[in-house]
Each structure stands twice: as structure tokens, then as C-alpha cells.
Design a protein around this motif. Structure first.
Motif, mmCIF file in Angstrom:
data_model
loop_
_atom_site.group_PDB
_atom_site.id
_atom_site.type_symbol
_atom_site.label_atom_id
_atom_site.label_comp_id
_atom_site.label_asym_id
_atom_site.label_seq_id
_atom_site.Cartn_x
_atom_site.Cartn_y
_atom_site.Cartn_z
ATOM 1 N N CYS A 141 1.094 -1.205 0.046
ATOM 2 C CA CYS A 141 -0.575 -0.152 -0.148
ATOM 3 C C CYS A 141 0.772 1.236 -0.269
ATOM 4 O O CYS A 141 0.065 2.053 -0.243
ATOM 5 C CB CYS A 141 -0.814 -0.041 1.515
ATOM 6 N N LYS A 176 3.422 1.337 -3.456
ATOM 7 C CA LYS A 176 2.574 1.183 -4.961
ATOM 8 C C LYS A 176 3.041 1.564 -6.122
ATOM 9 O O LYS A 176 3.312 1.282 -7.470
ATOM 10 C CB LYS A 176 0.857 0.869 -4.810
ATOM 11 N N LYS A 177 3.049 2.859 -5.678
ATOM 12 C CA LYS A 177 3.410 3.810 -7.295
ATOM 13 C C LYS A 177 5.190 3.579 -7.493
ATOM 14 O O LYS A 177 5.299 3.487 -8.901
ATOM 15 C CB LYS A 177 3.605 5.551 -6.743
ATOM 16 N N ASN A 232 -2.410 3.403 -14.060
ATOM 17 C CA ASN A 232 -3.984 3.367 -13.170
ATOM 18 C C ASN A 232 -4.323 2.537 -12.290
ATOM 19 O O ASN A 232 -4.695 1.786 -11.337
ATOM 20 C CB ASN A 232 -4.450 4.579 -13.586
ATOM 21 N N MET A 233 -4.532 1.757 -13.003
ATOM 22 C CA MET A 233 -5.529 -0.090 -13.014
ATOM 23 C C MET A 233 -4.555 -0.938 -12.210
ATOM 24 O O MET A 233 -5.105 -1.641 -11.626
ATOM 25 C CB MET A 233 -5.399 0.087 -14.390
ATOM 26 N N GLU A 288 -2.232 0.083 -10.857
ATOM 27 C CA GLU A 288 -1.433 0.394 -9.430
ATOM 28 C C GLU A 288 -3.111 0.352 -8.415
ATOM 29 O O GLU A 288 -2.918 0.135 -7.370
ATOM 30 C CB GLU A 288 -1.598 1.428 -8.955
ATOM 31 N N ASN A 289 -4.630 0.631 -8.943
ATOM 32 C CA ASN A 289 -5.802 0.480 -8.296
ATOM 33 C C ASN A 289 -5.496 -1.085 -7.747
ATOM 34 O O ASN A 289 -6.265 -1.542 -6.758
ATOM 35 C CB ASN A 289 -6.662 0.616 -8.758
ATOM 36 N N TYR A 290 -5.660 -2.038 -9.346
ATOM 37 C CA TYR A 290 -5.382 -3.699 -8.506
ATOM 38 C C TYR A 290 -4.747 -3.510 -7.617
ATOM 39 O O TYR A 290 -4.820 -5.348 -6.425
ATOM 40 C CB TYR A 290 -5.530 -4.141 -9.729
ATOM 41 N N VAL A 344 -3.648 -2.248 -5.008
ATOM 42 C CA VAL A 344 -4.021 -1.956 -3.280
ATOM 43 C C VAL A 344 -5.180 -3.251 -2.830
ATOM 44 O O VAL A 344 -5.051 -3.592 -2.112
ATOM 45 C CB VAL A 344 -4.279 -0.823 -3.579
ATOM 46 N N LEU A 345 -6.325 -2.914 -4.060
ATOM 47 C CA LEU A 345 -7.185 -4.518 -3.630
ATOM 48 C C LEU A 345 -6.841 -5.076 -3.254
ATOM 49 O O LEU A 345 -7.661 -6.383 -1.832
ATOM 50 C CB LEU A 345 -8.302 -4.315 -4.944
ATOM 51 N N SER A 374 -10.582 -3.210 -11.000
ATOM 52 C CA SER A 374 -10.875 -3.026 -9.795
ATOM 53 C C SER A 374 -11.765 -4.651 -9.260
ATOM 54 O O SER A 374 -11.439 -5.043 -8.129
ATOM 55 C CB SER A 374 -11.391 -2.086 -9.007
#
Length: 447
Positions: free
Chosen positions: A111, A114-115, A130-131, A133-135, A137-138, A196
Motif C-alpha cells: 500500500c 504501490k507507485k 492507474n489500473m 495501482e488500483n488492482y 492495493v485491492l 478493480s
């Protein structure tokens, strides 16, 4: 907890009876990603590339967690073979504490960074970044559940009970299969969450699996915590036993990440092809993973009982089964690459690239299966340090070979697939030979 005796009875029956539920369980666990990939593939190569990029760090989590799984499985199976109730309890207790520590720490790590982690690949496509990074974290939120599910599976397999993990993971798979299309594409007024949604579906499924494990094993879990003690000496034994395999798998994932970065130079479609190709290859992993788990438990119990002739006979019979299966997979990959790959991606570029991937990797499937099976045998006798030596050396050689062979005047992207296939052939052959020579010394070492 009920124990299935693997030190007596017909060997093939024992291996098949134990391995089949493990194979199906492994398939179900792998099918989470495969189902995700089938649905996400309909969103296009960019979405598949996003999942493929983020998934390396989830796979890295599993590699790190091998630190607990391998040592616990080996030590627990030895204790079972010796009928040492006190040791059995301590090894299970310590594994639970270590699982909590590693799971929480790694989730926080993903978390926070991630970047930087996704940025490693230099994707040059902010939409994909962006996709991804979101994937990531989740998916990180489900790591602790994934760890505990793997731990329960390892503990129960050590006892020879592979049916409970099968049932638990089957229920989770059904949840994931139903939720995936709904959360990705939507239903009714719900518009869907795309990539996501796939991560959330998998998260829910893993929570369900853990709840099923707890429900089915409630009496055993209650007894474990009733007399809970942390034994640092045994915890160190588990970590020491798992360290070589962990270093091997972590190194392998890191090498795969570097290979993926080389693949990224050929575009998002190439990344998507590699990710889909790995999912298809998982057919080999999960099947031989079942035999690997079976032979590890089988060898572990017989090692504890000092039945060395039975270990030797079981290994060779299992190896014949492994070679037969691996040859069949190689045959299918080489002859039918396009129809299989088309299940995931439909674009002409992806199909052409994917077909080459499968033909080239198909050559080495039987050798990869031999390697994975023999790793289980080494784990069973507690010599977990041997397979990593071969794995790290030849996996690391993939990087320079991939760089050289992928030059435009040589094989292009096919050169990357060649570097992977060639290294797998060497690993399989050398590891089998090493185990055969090592087995001759086994009786002398324990007498």
C-alpha cells in the motif's frame, strides 16, 4: 486431527488418493486468476497488462510466505511420522503467528510503495498504470486471507487430509466465478468496476474460503488456541527449513519481473500475452503441484518412519506419472496453441504472439514437471537447500539470454520465450539426476 498413514499400503494408490484433491484444490486456487483473465481479456490487452503487472507482487507475497509453508509442512509431516503430539501442536501454533506477522507487514508494504513498484516497469501508459495501482492495493487486502488459506491447506495435507482444502476452495471458486462478471461488467443499474471488480471478487472469495476452513476445522482450531504457546526455537527451525526455497522463489519472481520489463519493450500486447501464457501454463503447475504436495507428505512421513526403500519406490513411480503427464501437456501446447490462447485474447497480434509462446514453452513442459515433482521429494527429506541452487542459477541465466536472443536480428520476442524454455529443460534434467545420487547417501546420513 485425523491422520492418513502414508507409510503403509500401495504406493500408487496413496499418491493418487492424496494428490487428486490437492490437484483440484490447486486448480481452483489458480482458476481465480484464470477466470479473472478470461473476463478481463474482453476489456482488452491494456486491462490484461495492468493485472499482469500488479500480479507479480502478489506472486512475490506467496513466494515470501514459503518461508512458513515449507518448513511447517516438512516439520509437521516428520512429527506426524514419529507420532510426536507435542511437536505437532507447537509447529501449528508457530505457523499461525508467523502468518499474521508476514501477512500484515507485506500488505502495508504494498500500500505504501504501490507507485514505485508499478513504476518499475516503465509502462509509458498512464491508463494502464492507474489500473495496475488500483488492482495492486485491492489485491493486497486479500493477502492475509490468502496466506491463512495456504497455511490450512499445508497443515491438512501434512496430515494426509486433502479433502477439506478441496471443499473450502471449491466454495470460494464458485463465489469468485459468480462475482467476477457482475463486479467487472455490472448488472442492472450497477455499471461494474472493471479491473478493480476482479480484485474485489477474488478478495471476497478468499474471505469465504477462510471462513469455511474455520467452520470445518473449528474443533481442531479451538484445541490449538486452548493451549497456545510460542516456541521460538521451533519457529527458527521452520524458518531455517523454509529459507532456501523462499530465497529460490523470491529470486525467481524477481527474475520474472526483470524478464517482464524486457517484454514490456514490445508493448502492452506482449505483456498481456506473457500473463495469459503463464495462466495457461498453470495447468502444468497445478497438476504437478498436486503430485509435489503428495510426494512431499509421502516422503516426509516415510522419512520420519525411516522407510527408505518405500521412499525410493514411491519417487520413481511418481516420476513416471509426472513424465507421462508432462509429455501430454507438451503435445497439446505444440499442436493446439491458437484455439487455447483464443479463449483469453482475440486480437490477431495477440494470437500470433501467443501461439509462438505456447509452441516454444510446450517443448519444456515435461522437464518443468520433472523439476517441480523432484522439489517435493527433496522437501520431504528436509533437504530444501538443494533445489534452489539449480533454480537460481538457471533462472538467472534467462536474463542475459533473453536480452541477447530477443534482438531484432535474431528471434525478437520469441527469443525471450526460448530463454525460459531452455532453462527449464536444464533444471528438470539436473535436479532429477541430483536426487538419484543424493538418495544413495540418505540411509547412511540417518543411521
Amino acid at each position: 486431527m485425523k491422520t492418513i498413514d502414508l507409510t503403509n499400503g500401495k504406493i500408487i494408490n496413496s499418491l493418487v488418493k492424496l494428490s487428486l484433491p490437492i490437484i483440484i484444490t490447486n486448480f481452483i486456487q489458480t482458476a481465480y486468476g484464470m477466470i479473472d483473465m478470461i473476463w478481463i481479456g474482453r476489456l482488452g490487452s491494456d486491462s490484461v497488462a495492468a493485472i499482469g503487472t500488479a500480479s507479480f507482487f502478489i506472486n512475490l507475497a506467496l513466494a515470501i510466505f514459503t518461508l512458513v509453508l515449507i518448513g511447517t509442512g516438512v516439520k509437521l509431516s516428520h512429527a506426524i511420522g514419529k507420532d510426536d503430539s507435542e511437536s505437532k501442536s507447537f509447529y501449528i501454533n508457530n505457523s499461525i503467528v508467523l502468518t499474521l506477522i508476514i501477512g500484515i507487514a507485506y500488505t502495508i508494504f504494498l500500500c505504501i510503495f504501490k507507485k514505485s513498484l508499478i513504476g518499475f516497469y516503465d509502462l509509458n501508459n498512464q491508463y494502464v498504470v492507474n489500473m495496475a495501482e488500483n488492482y495492486l492495493v485491492l489485491s493486497s487486502l486479500g493477502i492475509i486471507f490468502m496466506f491463512f488459506n495456504s497455511l490450512f491447506t499445508t497443515i491438512l495435507n501434512s496430515y494426509g487430509n486433502s479433502k477439506i482444502p478441496f471443499r473450502a476452495n471449491t466454495i470460494g471458486f464458485i463465489f469468485n466465478m459468480v462475482l467476477d462478471p457482475i463486479l467487472i461488467f455490472g448488472a442492472g443499474n450497477f455499471k461494474g468496476l472493471g479491473v478493480s471488480g476482479a480484485a474485489i471478487a477474488t478478495l471476497i472469495a478468499r474471505i469465504v474460503v477462510l471462513l469455511v476452513f474455520v467452520f470445518i476445522s473449528y474443533k481442531n482450531i479451538k484445541n490449538i488456541f486452548k493451549d497456545f504457546k510460542l516456541d521460538l526455537k521451533r519457529a527458527f527451525e521452520v524458518i531455517k527449513m523454509g529459507m532456501p526455497i523462499t530465497l529460490q522463489r523470491v529470486t525467481f519472481i524477481l527474475i520474472s519481473m526483470v524478464i517482464a520489463k524486457i517484454v514490456a519493450n514490445f508493448g502492452a500486447t506482449a505483456i498481456a500475452v506473457q500473463k495469459v501464457g503463464v495462466q495457461i501454463e498453470s495447468i502444468s503447475y497445478i497438476t504437478i503441484g498436486g503430485l509435489q504436495g503428495a510426494i512431499a507428505a509421502y516422503v516426509g512421513q516415510n522419512y520420519g518412519a525411516k522407510k527408505f526403500d518405500r521412499i525410493k519406490e514411491g519417487y520413481f513411480k511418481g516420476l513416471i506419472m509426472t513424465i507421462a503427464f508432462g509429455s501430454l501437456v507438451s503435445f497439446i501446447f505444440i499442436l493446439f496453441p491458437e484455439p487455447i490462447f483464443k479463449i483469453f485474447l482475440n486480437s490477431n497480434e495477440a494470437l500470433t504472439m501467443g501461439s509462438s509462446y505456447m509452441k516454444i514453452l510446450g517443448i519444456s513442459q515435461v522437464f518443468m514437471c520433472m523439476e517441480l515433482f523432484t522439489v517435493g521429494a527433496f522437501n520431504g527429506i528436509g533437504k530444501t537447500f538443494i533445489p534452489p541452487i539449480i533454480s537460481v542459477i538457471f533462472s538467472a541465466l534467462r536474463i542475459p539470454f533473453a536480452i541477447i536472443l530477443s534482438k531484432s536480428y535474431l528471434f525478437g520476442i520469441d527469443g525471450i520465450w526460448l530463454s525460459i524454455s531452455i532453462s527449464s529443460i536444464f533444471k528438470g534434467v539436473i535436479l532429477v539426476i541430483w536426487f538419484m545420487f543424493n538418495f544413495k547417501k540418505l540411509k547412511k546420513e540417518v543411521q
